[in-house]
Scaffold this active site. Structure first.
Site, PDB file in Angstrom:
ATOM      1  N   ASN A  40       0.812  -1.218   0.000  1.00 47.39           N
ATOM      2  CA  ASN A  40       0.000   0.000   0.000  1.00 47.39           C
ATOM      3  C   ASN A  40       0.845   1.268   0.000  1.00 47.39           C
ATOM      4  OD1 ASN A  40      -1.852  -1.869   2.306  1.00 47.39           O
ATOM      5  ND2 ASN A  40      -2.654  -1.355   0.287  1.00 47.39           N
ATOM      6  N   HIS A  68      -2.650  -6.071  -3.506  1.00 54.28           N
ATOM      7  CA  HIS A  68      -2.422  -4.872  -4.312  1.00 54.28           C
ATOM      8  C   HIS A  68      -1.063  -4.878  -5.010  1.00 54.28           C
ATOM      9  CE1 HIS A  68      -6.073  -2.790  -3.168  1.00 54.28           C
ATOM     10  NE2 HIS A  68      -5.832  -3.021  -1.896  1.00 54.28           N
TER      11      HIS A  68
END
Length: 271
Positions: A40, A68
């Site tokens: 992140n 992610h």
């Protein structure tokens, strides 16, 4: 061996609190290795080459990730060339990057870092237990020539994380959860000698909703239309992680404790 695992680095507040504190922490704790989850770090979604370089220069040795990992496409060729950036091993075969690294520290220690992702309330990836069986030693880390073995479990459900902890008990030095961004209070050593904490927390600002702007996040959850795009919350960050010491022969944990530095959370120092 002494090593530190840092929870998800979220945006600029997370990067700033890591780069501003890690060199001092590394020296004060006489750390052999630092691992951080960086999925992140780029505005809350993914990683960039520049950010990886920034974290490495601050004293991070290995960067783990999660769901992610590929949000910033530019990281894919970087991962293919730099083994220090890893992704969950149970991504489908052929996915860019690697799911583990055997890292030789400057102090002469060998640490195996494994990244897996859970499947409860997450993407339906390959079986993470098969990854663990393939990558982890059959017995204590020291019996296979490792000074330490760390498993980053990027998962949503606390029950699933605990299951991984017990499955790895006696074969890993630390099993630690990431993804939910809230530091849990259950750091302890399991019966077989593996240190465990359900979630390391995040390196980011806690005046937020798991690191994201609180007004936008609440608007999305309350059903406001149109839904605002999430952005990283501004403010002072807190560095959150887990400190582990291992036995020189077995590689199993002899000490585990949380670390929290900066921001509104109550400070915690591992010694």
């Amino acid at each position: 061996m002494k090593f530190l695992f840092l929870g998800d680095v979220v945006g600029k507040p997370g990067r700033d609190v890591v780069t501003g504190n890690l060199p001092r922490i590394r020296e004060q704790l006489n750390l052999d290795c630092v691992i951080a989850n960086g999925e992140n770090a780029a505005h809350g979604f993914g990683l960039t080459e520049k950010i990886c370089k920034e974290l490495f220069e601050a004293g991070v040795d290995v960067i783990t990730t999660g769901n992610h990992v590929y949000d910033k496409a530019e990281i894919i060729p970087v991962m293919e060339q730099d083994d220090r950036i890893i992704r969950p091993d149970n991504y489908p075969a052929g996915s860019p990057g690697k799911g583990s690294i055997l890292y030789d520290t400057p102090s002469g220690h060998r640490i195996l870092v494994v990244n897996i992702m859970g499947r409860l309330f997450m993407e339906p990836l390959d079986n993470p237990y098969e990854s663990l069986d393939r990558l982890l030693p059959d017995g204590a880390p020291g019996d296979s020539g490792f000074d330490a073995v760390l498993v980053d479990v990027h998962a949503e459900a606390t029950s699933e994380k605990y299951g991984f902890g017990h499955y790895c008990d006696g074969r890993a030095s630390l099993v630690v959860g990431t993804h939910t961004h809230v530091p849990t209070a259950d750091a302890h050593i399991l019966a077989g000698g593996t240190a465990y904490q359900t979630d390391a927390g995040m390196c980011g600002t806690y005046d937020s909703v798991i690191g994201m702007n609180k007004e936008d996040a609440v608007a999305r959850m309350s059903g406001r239309i149109p839904k605002p795009r999430l952005s990283v919350a501004e403010g002072e960050g807190t560095l959150c992680g887990v400190y582990v010491e291992t036995d020189a022969r077995s590689g199993l944990a002899t000490h585990v404790a949380p670390i929290r530095v900066g921001g509104p959370l109550r400070a915690a120092w591992p010694l």
